[in-house]
Design a protein around this motif. Sequence first.
Motif, mmCIF file in Angstrom:
data_model
loop_
_atom_site.group_PDB
_atom_site.id
_atom_site.type_symbol
_atom_site.label_atom_id
_atom_site.label_comp_id
_atom_site.label_asym_id
_atom_site.label_seq_id
_atom_site.Cartn_x
_atom_site.Cartn_y
_atom_site.Cartn_z
ATOM 1 N N TRP A 79 0.861 -1.209 0.167
ATOM 2 C CA TRP A 79 0.153 -0.025 0.195
ATOM 3 C C TRP A 79 0.696 1.160 -0.132
ATOM 4 O O TRP A 79 2.043 1.289 0.660
ATOM 5 C CB TRP A 79 -0.766 -0.025 1.234
ATOM 6 N N SER A 127 -1.129 0.343 -5.030
ATOM 7 C CA SER A 127 -0.159 -0.478 -4.396
ATOM 8 C C SER A 127 0.883 -0.889 -5.415
ATOM 9 O O SER A 127 0.628 -0.712 -6.676
ATOM 10 C CB SER A 127 -1.125 -1.818 -3.916
ATOM 11 N N THR A 186 -2.021 -8.341 0.029
ATOM 12 C CA THR A 186 -1.604 -6.975 0.382
ATOM 13 C C THR A 186 -0.919 -6.622 1.669
ATOM 14 O O THR A 186 -1.363 -7.482 2.692
ATOM 15 C CB THR A 186 -2.693 -5.815 0.247
#
Length: 464
Positions: free
Chosen positions: A395, A425, A454
């Motif tokens: 992120w 991202s 993520t």
Amino acid sequence: MIRGEVTQVSSHKRQDEDTKARLLAELELARTRTAQLIHSLSDAQLEVPYHPGVNPPLWEMGHAAFFYEVFVFNLLDGTPSYNPAMDELWDSFHVKHQDRWRRDLFPGRDETLAYFNTVYDRVAERIRNHELSDRALYLYRYAIFHQNMHIESLIWCRQTVGYPAPSDFKGDRPAPGEAVDGDVHIPAGRWLIGMPGESDAFATEDFAFDAEKPRFEIELPEYAISRTLVSNREFQAFVDDGGYQRPELWSFGGRQWLQTEKDVSLVHGVAGPQMRAPEHPLYWRWHGGEWQERVFNQWLALNPDAPVTHLSYWEAEAWCHWAGRRLPTEYEWEVAALGNRPGETFRRYPWGNALPDPSRVDMSGRSMARNPVHDYPAGDSPFGCRQMLGTVWEWTSNQFLPYDGFKVDMYPFMSTLQFGDHKVSRGGSCATSSSLIRGTYRQAYLPGRNDVYTGFRTCALPEG
């Protein structure tokens, strides 16, 4: 024809044959990996439960084949579709997401596999037997890369619904490294970001998607960024300190996300909705006196040294507030990963321009972000940042917006539908195919998304 011209023609022919061989190998790898992800599921497993973050595996397969039809055969040859009646159903922008689960609309396993293999055979035949123009090469690569994007989504589908790991998952530790910590300091200066908007090599070394273009220069002040991704151990300290119960650590958007109950029935393998507000990362649970993490269909003891994975942007942001840190901008991230300066040789990867391999990157579904954050030292960036490619999509603080001078690519929906409300991202993930991973690649996810691979690394706050 004189001798020099004969030599030049012969050289070009050899280059084309080499390029065709590489294309055919990439096409076959995409076909094989997709087929493995489908064949290893029973008919019952192919009927995945509805979830907004996944697609039915057979639809993914048919959609990928349809993409080759539209962007190779139709654009290059004007060839009609295999089955024109199915065109709108395989097209993600014509069929509603929930309708992809309707068995009355779509063929079964055997028919879909027949369609998939027929299209792939025709693509391979075209590559072998037609002249390889730059436009054709670009379209082949685009379609193959698109297929690899769907390989990644087929992998996270298995994680989402709790299916066994795909056959690519080795569960090994191919590139151990010595522990490192702390920040690296990036000097103030002028840097290059992105890929060329116009290039004679647009189909080869300068291939990129539209959101990565056009390249530009940016002036950045000095900053400090962490050598490693945030680990499970570091994030667990936030959880144990009541981070999910402290609204002052969360932004307005984060508090809204935190206070919204989500259905976690698939996470825990129970029937019917199980609504809960977030209290820890999605695939964690406290069980038998320890934290565990679900990896595909198994609950395993949480590895404290592995990167924290499956986090929303809001969770990453809240951890930063708790730790007195901040998320990097996407430009800071790219500079830390590649260190490209005007007038110098441009690096596409942290280590240079040699293609990625398992000694440098956790990618292609092999290790699934299960190894320590200090592994893969051979993949270090010029400044000493580790695992900036692969492992997890990282992120950044940026909204997903076009670069100045942006032009829509031949696939108009690659980026444009995500502009404005998605976050950027970077770096790819453990499920990203090696052909897609590069330091300029930008991925867009909604900030509340936590079903994909993520994670994050952080920057120091400015002093004073």
